[in-house]
Enzyme design. Structure first.
Site, PDB file in Angstrom:
ATOM      1  N   VAL A 107       0.835  -1.209   0.000  1.00 58.14           N
ATOM      2  CA  VAL A 107       0.000   0.000   0.000  1.00 58.14           C
ATOM      3  C   VAL A 107       0.867   1.256   0.000  1.00 58.14           C
ATOM      4  CG1 VAL A 107      -1.796   1.280   1.234  1.00 58.14           C
ATOM      5  CG2 VAL A 107      -1.870  -1.226   1.184  1.00 58.14           C
ATOM      6  N   GLU A 164     -10.522   5.662   6.149  1.00 60.47           N
ATOM      7  CA  GLU A 164     -11.371   5.083   5.091  1.00 60.47           C
ATOM      8  C   GLU A 164     -10.798   3.778   4.551  1.00 60.47           C
ATOM      9  OE1 GLU A 164     -14.541   6.409   3.603  1.00 60.47           O
ATOM     10  OE2 GLU A 164     -14.290   4.265   3.337  1.00 60.47           O
ATOM     11  N   GLY A 224     -11.059  -1.454   1.333  1.00 60.36           N
ATOM     12  CA  GLY A 224     -10.145  -0.905   0.329  1.00 60.36           C
ATOM     13  C   GLY A 224     -10.602   0.413  -0.256  1.00 60.36           C
ATOM     14  N   ILE A 238     -13.410   1.304  -1.510  1.00 59.60           N
ATOM     15  CA  ILE A 238     -14.843   1.654  -1.467  1.00 59.60           C
ATOM     16  C   ILE A 238     -15.099   2.728  -0.409  1.00 59.60           C
ATOM     17  CG2 ILE A 238     -17.187   0.779  -1.170  1.00 59.60           C
ATOM     18  CD1 ILE A 238     -16.056  -2.046  -1.640  1.00 59.60           C
ATOM     19  N   GLU A 275      -2.996 -10.025   3.951  1.00 64.22           N
ATOM     20  CA  GLU A 275      -2.225  -9.389   5.023  1.00 64.22           C
ATOM     21  C   GLU A 275      -0.828  -9.992   5.058  1.00 64.22           C
ATOM     22  OE1 GLU A 275      -3.486  -6.770   7.039  1.00 64.22           O
ATOM     23  OE2 GLU A 275      -4.820  -6.952   5.331  1.00 64.22           O
ATOM     24  N   ASP A 297      -9.294 -10.466  10.008  1.00 63.69           N
ATOM     25  CA  ASP A 297      -9.296  -9.188   9.293  1.00 63.69           C
ATOM     26  C   ASP A 297     -10.739  -8.708   9.090  1.00 63.69           C
ATOM     27  OD1 ASP A 297      -7.783  -7.193   7.390  1.00 63.69           O
ATOM     28  OD2 ASP A 297      -9.452  -7.977   6.223  1.00 63.69           O
ATOM     29  N   LYS A 319     -12.798  -5.352  10.674  1.00 66.83           N
ATOM     30  CA  LYS A 319     -13.582  -4.417   9.853  1.00 66.83           C
ATOM     31  C   LYS A 319     -15.048  -4.381  10.318  1.00 66.83           C
ATOM     32  CE  LYS A 319     -10.646  -5.154   5.826  1.00 66.83           C
ATOM     33  NZ  LYS A 319     -10.352  -6.089   4.727  1.00 66.83           N
ATOM     34  N   GLY A 368      -5.707  -4.511  -2.302  1.00 62.27           N
ATOM     35  CA  GLY A 368      -4.709  -4.217  -3.330  1.00 62.27           C
ATOM     36  C   GLY A 368      -4.106  -2.840  -3.108  1.00 62.27           C
TER      37      GLY A 368
HETATM   38  P1  NDP Z   1       3.153  -4.705   3.737  1.00 65.83           P
HETATM   39  O1  NDP Z   1       3.554  -5.840   4.617  1.00 65.83           O
HETATM   40  O2  NDP Z   1       3.275  -4.866   2.275  1.00 65.83           O
HETATM   41  O3  NDP Z   1       3.982  -3.394   4.141  1.00 65.83           O
HETATM   42  C1  NDP Z   1       4.244  -3.046   5.466  1.00 65.83           C
HETATM   43  C2  NDP Z   1       5.287  -1.930   5.454  1.00 65.83           C
HETATM   44  O4  NDP Z   1       5.456  -1.466   6.793  1.00 65.83           O
HETATM   45  C3  NDP Z   1       6.652  -2.358   4.947  1.00 65.83           C
HETATM   46  O5  NDP Z   1       7.243  -1.337   4.194  1.00 65.83           O
HETATM   47  C4  NDP Z   1       7.470  -2.557   6.239  1.00 65.83           C
HETATM   48  O6  NDP Z   1       8.847  -2.276   6.103  1.00 65.83           O
HETATM   49  C5  NDP Z   1       6.823  -1.516   7.141  1.00 65.83           C
HETATM   50  N1  NDP Z   1       6.914  -1.893   8.534  1.00 65.83           N
HETATM   51  C6  NDP Z   1       6.337  -2.971   9.134  1.00 65.83           C
HETATM   52  N2  NDP Z   1       6.664  -2.977  10.446  1.00 65.83           N
HETATM   53  C7  NDP Z   1       7.454  -1.913  10.641  1.00 65.83           C
HETATM   54  C8  NDP Z   1       8.131  -1.398  11.778  1.00 65.83           C
HETATM   55  N3  NDP Z   1       8.043  -2.010  12.964  1.00 65.83           N
HETATM   56  N4  NDP Z   1       8.846  -0.266  11.646  1.00 65.83           N
HETATM   57  C9  NDP Z   1       8.956   0.358  10.445  1.00 65.83           C
HETATM   58  N5  NDP Z   1       8.343  -0.090   9.318  1.00 65.83           N
HETATM   59  C10 NDP Z   1       7.602  -1.207   9.441  1.00 65.83           C
HETATM   60  O7  NDP Z   1       1.657  -4.357   4.162  1.00 65.83           O
HETATM   61  P2  NDP Z   1       0.514  -3.695   3.262  1.00 65.83           P
HETATM   62  O8  NDP Z   1       1.056  -2.539   2.542  1.00 65.83           O
HETATM   63  O9  NDP Z   1      -0.217  -4.741   2.510  1.00 65.83           O
HETATM   64  O10 NDP Z   1      -0.501  -3.211   4.400  1.00 65.83           O
HETATM   65  C11 NDP Z   1      -0.222  -2.091   5.189  1.00 65.83           C
HETATM   66  C12 NDP Z   1      -1.423  -1.749   6.036  1.00 65.83           C
HETATM   67  O11 NDP Z   1      -2.538  -1.470   5.201  1.00 65.83           O
HETATM   68  C13 NDP Z   1      -1.900  -2.843   6.981  1.00 65.83           C
HETATM   69  O12 NDP Z   1      -2.439  -2.266   8.153  1.00 65.83           O
HETATM   70  C14 NDP Z   1      -2.997  -3.516   6.198  1.00 65.83           C
HETATM   71  O13 NDP Z   1      -3.922  -4.172   7.028  1.00 65.83           O
HETATM   72  C15 NDP Z   1      -3.623  -2.310   5.545  1.00 65.83           C
HETATM   73  N6  NDP Z   1      -4.374  -2.592   4.336  1.00 65.83           N
HETATM   74  C16 NDP Z   1      -3.839  -3.348   3.359  1.00 65.83           C
HETATM   75  C17 NDP Z   1      -4.536  -3.583   2.196  1.00 65.83           C
HETATM   76  C18 NDP Z   1      -3.999  -4.420   1.092  1.00 65.83           C
HETATM   77  O14 NDP Z   1      -4.748  -4.695   0.148  1.00 65.83           O
HETATM   78  N7  NDP Z   1      -2.735  -4.832   1.127  1.00 65.83           N
HETATM   79  C19 NDP Z   1      -5.884  -3.012   2.005  1.00 65.83           C
HETATM   80  C20 NDP Z   1      -6.355  -2.215   3.110  1.00 65.83           C
HETATM   81  C21 NDP Z   1      -5.624  -2.024   4.241  1.00 65.83           C
HETATM   82  P3  NDP Z   1       9.796  -3.152   5.132  1.00 65.83           P
HETATM   83  O15 NDP Z   1       9.342  -2.798   3.743  1.00 65.83           O
HETATM   84  O16 NDP Z   1      11.167  -2.691   5.427  1.00 65.83           O
HETATM   85  O17 NDP Z   1       9.505  -4.577   5.493  1.00 65.83           O
HETATM   86  N1  HSE Z   2      -6.139  -8.421   3.481  1.00 64.83           N
HETATM   87  C1  HSE Z   2      -7.221  -7.540   3.276  1.00 64.83           C
HETATM   88  C2  HSE Z   2      -8.218  -8.193   2.342  1.00 64.83           C
HETATM   89  C3  HSE Z   2      -6.744  -6.262   2.664  1.00 64.83           C
HETATM   90  O1  HSE Z   2      -7.881  -9.218   1.736  1.00 64.83           O
HETATM   91  O2  HSE Z   2      -9.326  -7.707   2.248  1.00 64.83           O
HETATM   92  C4  HSE Z   2      -7.815  -5.213   2.531  1.00 64.83           C
HETATM   93  O3  HSE Z   2      -8.219  -4.750   3.762  1.00 64.83           O
END
Ligand code: NDP
Ligand code: HSE
Length: 433
Positions: A18, A131, A136, A138, A192, A203, A207, A305
């Site tokens: 994200v 949001e 996601g 929506i 996740e 998850d 929500k 996504g």
């Molecule tokens: P990722 O695992 O892809 O990314 C997590 C990021 O956070 C990485 O860059 C990681 O660093 C960094 N990070 C994790 N822990 C630490 C820490 N302790 N200190 C500093 N940096 C840290 O997760 P996503 O991007 O998929 O998801 C992020 C958030 O968004 C979550 O809360 C998820 O639930 C939410 N979300 C995700 C969606 C999805 O479709 N993926 C949709 C909606 C919400 P590094 O890169 O160095 O590992």
């Molecule tokens: N892991 C979550 C899902 C990401 O699959 O819906 C979006 O919140």
């Protein structure tokens, strides 16, 4: 006269699936965003775990830091997309106490400890927007939190997890096995960091808790949500569902029960093949919200996504940035209704039960008598087509009429104890009729 700032300092906590897309949008849309906000949004740092790890070319490596605390201390707006409870909670509280507005996608944290963040934001007089935490791309949090604030919501029902919807859809439409489909969902950026949170329903439960709290103006935490994931759903369940004209979806349902209580649940359920939720494919989400004056509303779109989620985050960023520039503040927590949260046993639902029984006269009568004894009536009964079982056995597929969940589960326990029942092969709730 207060002069608008020329630039707002934006801190990004996390740069994964994200976060990378947030950087892309902030960079690609910089001029438009500045025009919409009235000030430029300048990324002043990106906190990650590993500053040496490879990153997408859109990420300016000079902005990477592993000192997230120092970063939030020099920011006007903090975007949290790192996930998990800690250190996200400590960092967000630090940002709020320091006067920064917060935008987060972290449903795990909000479902676990939302009131602490709300209270801190209220004390500090700063915005807390989320949001992206539910469904996601929506727009759903804002409609429930703001657009429906003058109505009385009675029920929220839908698909709020993209990963499990993708997995069930692949099982249904392509006959894929669940493990294979989960790997694909991970590759698509839906899952996740630990996909157990998706497949076990946690998850979706987070929500559901967030939506229920907003919809019913009461506190519901993830721990209050009855939660069953999709790990028990088999390929045979998918085939049985098809035999009765259904598909299996992981649903989140939050509903008022009487005047003073709510029940919130996440579980797989059969929905009729001609129901709109049955046509929600892949990583898409869809949620129905029922309110007394508005009637039924449906929200549909990409529920997971990187880019879709970044879209929701950027919408919040523009809102909080506009408040910084022009004044104003978003809503605070509304939990005045203080409703009780009931056990799933009080919810009304229907069951589909598949029984392996002895194939002889009188068996059906005994099964029916057991259901009647529990006040549960049968809507349909048919002999299931199954590859399993021997000549002396038959598989019965029963669909009940609506009843209290507690009565239905007691019925299943009683059926399992009948001498004519060799096994209870499958029990799934039926929704959306
Ligand atoms: P990722 O695992 O892809 O990314 C997590 C990021 O956070 C990485 O860059 C990681 O660093 C960094 N990070 C994790 N822990 C630490 C820490 N302790 N200190 C500093 N940096 C840290 O997760 P996503 O991007 O998929 O998801 C992020 C958030 O968004 C979550 O809360 C998820 O639930 C939410 N979300 C995700 C969606 C999805 O479709 N993926 C949709 C909606 C919400 P590094 O890169 O160095 O590992
Ligand atoms: N892991 C979550 C899902 C990401 O699959 O819906 C979006 O919140």
């Amino acid at each position: 006269m207060v002069e608008s700032p020329q630039a707002l300092r934006v801190a990004l906590l996390g740069c994964g699936v994200v976060g990378t897309e947030v950087v892309r949008l902030l960079t690609a849309q910089a001029d438009d965003l500045a025009a919409r906000v009235g000030a430029r949004l300048e990324i002043v740092g990106i906190a990650v775990r590993d500053v040496q790890a490879p990153r997408d070319a859109v990420v300016d490596r000079a902005l990477l830091t592993d000192d997230a605390s120092a970063l939030v201390d020099r920011s006007d707006v903090v975007i949290e997309v790192m996930g998990g409870i800690e250190p996200a909670r400590t960092l967000l509280l630090r940002a709020i106490d320091g006067g920064a507005a917060v935008v987060t996608a972290n449903k795990a944290l909000l479902g676990h400890d939302g009131p602490t963040l709300y209270a801190a934001a209220d004390r500090a007089g700063v915005d807390l927007y989320f949001e992206a935490a539910v469904a996601g791309a929506i727009p759903l949090v804002r409609p429930v939190r703001e657009s429906l604030a003058g109505d009385r919501v009675t029920r929220v029902l839908g698909i709020v997890n993209g990963t499990t919807n993708y997995v069930l859809d692949e099982m249904t439409t392509k006959g894929l096995d669940a493990a294979q489909a989960v790997r694909q969902a991970q590759a698509l950026g839906f899952a996740e960091a630990d996909p157990t949170a998706d497949v076990e329903g946690h998850d979706a439960a987070a929500k559901a808790a967030i939506l229920a709290s907003l919809a019913f103006h009461t506190r519901v935490s993830t721990d209050d949500v009855h939660c069953e994931g999709i790990t028990g759903v088999t390929a045979q369940d998918v085939r049985w569902a098809a035999q009765t004209g259904h598909v299996i979806k992981l649903l989140a349902i939050a509903e008022r029960i009487g005047d003073g209580a709510v029940a919130v649940r996440v579980h797989p359920a059969l929905v009729p093949a001609d129901h709109p939720l049955a046509s929600v494919h892949g990583g898409f989400n869809a949620v129905f919200v029922e309110a007394e004056a508005a009637g039924e509303l449906m929200f549909y779109g990409r529920g997971a996504g990187g880019a879709p989620t970044a879209s929701a985050i950027l919408g919040d960023v523009v809102t909080v940035a506009r408040h910084r520039v022009g004044g104003g503040k978003g809503p605070v927590e509304s939990s005045y209704a203080d409703l009780g949260v009931l056990d799933i046993g009080e919810a009304t639902t229907r069951y589909q039960i598949v029984l392996r029984v002895a194939d002889r006269p009188g068996v059906l009568a005994q099964v029916s008598a057991e259901l009647a004894g529990h006040g549960v009536s049968i809507e349909t009964v048919r002999q299931a087509r199954s590859d399993l079982g021997g000549d002396e056995q038959a598989d019965l597929l029963l669909v009940t009429h609506a009843s209290r969940d507690a009565a239905l589960s007691a019925t299943v326990r009683a059926l399992a104890g009948l001498p004519v029942v060799d096994a209870v092969l499958s029990v799934l709730r039926v929704e959306g009729a």
